[in-house]
Design a protein around this motif. Structure first.
Motif, PDB file in Angstrom:
ATOM      1  N   SER A   1       3.603  50.366  17.782  1.00  0.00           N
ATOM      2  CA  SER A   1       4.871  51.019  17.451  1.00  0.00           C
ATOM      3  C   SER A   1       5.995  50.027  17.713  1.00  0.00           C
ATOM      4  N   LYS A   2       6.765  49.688  16.645  1.00  0.00           N
ATOM      5  CA  LYS A   2       7.820  48.672  16.801  1.00  0.00           C
ATOM      6  C   LYS A   2       9.008  49.239  17.569  1.00  0.00           C
ATOM      7  N   ARG A   3       9.301  50.501  17.397  1.00  0.00           N
ATOM      8  CA  ARG A   3      10.442  51.103  18.095  1.00  0.00           C
ATOM      9  C   ARG A   3      10.013  52.350  18.824  1.00  0.00           C
TER      10      ARG A   3
END
Length: 207
Positions: free
Chosen positions: A205-207
């Motif tokens: 998950s990037k954010r």
């Protein structure tokens, strides 16, 4: 008006409630219950006891097979000469061969019942005997534990192949050609720290 009142009083006086209402107002009368007899219960009690004491047919079949195996293998599995041990994953199978008609008994149960009628697992068990044409020449007695039914079936196959080497050393070449004497050493890879499984990582998950 006087005629109607006199007729009403005469009709009321003709009615009698003595049979329906008791003289004592506080006493209530109920019908007496019938006496309880134990004749019917005692008559059916022996049949119930007999049904409870009788063992289920599956347990009786297991007991009979256990007696049959003990009669065929005097001294137990360790005292036999044609014996082989097979392993697969966490399963271990000790196999004894005796001349017979092709019966396969696993843990004192019929092989088809023990392996839940799975044709693939039954095929694993019979492959070494079929490859040499001995499917109706030997009876197979197995003690298996550990792992699942698939691993036990493959362990039994290796145990039968090793037991056939005790019968004759000439069986080594055809069994080796079919790959039935090779111990399959593949097992489940251990889970790693921070991963879901052996190699599966959690979703990024990037954010």
């Amino acid at each position: 008006m006087s005629i109607s009142l006199s007729s009403l009083t005469s009709s009321l006086s003709s009615l009698s409630f003595s049979s329906q209402i008791s003289h004592s107002p506080n006493s209530l009368s109920f019908p007496r219950p019938k006496p309880f007899s134990l004749s019917r219960v005692t008559a059916t009690a022996p049949s119930l006891v007999a049904l409870a004491s009788a063992a289920p047919p599956a347990e009786l079949e297991t007991i009979n097979l256990k007696k049959y195996v003990k009669s065929r293998l005097p001294g137990g599995f360790a005292a036999q000469t044609i014996i082989g041990t097979g392993r697969r994953k966490c399963a271990i199978a000790r196999v004894v061969l005796q001349e017979g008609t092709g019966k396969v008994i696993i843990n004192y149960r019929d092989a088809k019942e023990y392996l839940q009628g799975n044709p693939l697992w039954l095929q694993y068990v019979k492959v070494p005997l079929v490859s040499l044409g001995y499917e109706s020449s030997y009876d197979v007695f197995v003690k298996a534990h550990g792992g699942g039914l698939s691993g036990q079936a493959q362990a039994i196959s290796l145990g039968i192949a090793r037991a056939l080497l005790r019968v004759s050393e000439d069986h080594r070449r055809p069994l080796r050609k079919e790959g039935l004497l090779t111990r399959d050493s593949r097992i489940v890879e251990r889970k790693k720290v921070g991963l879901k499984k052996a190699r599966k990582a959690p979703q990024f998950s990037k954010r």
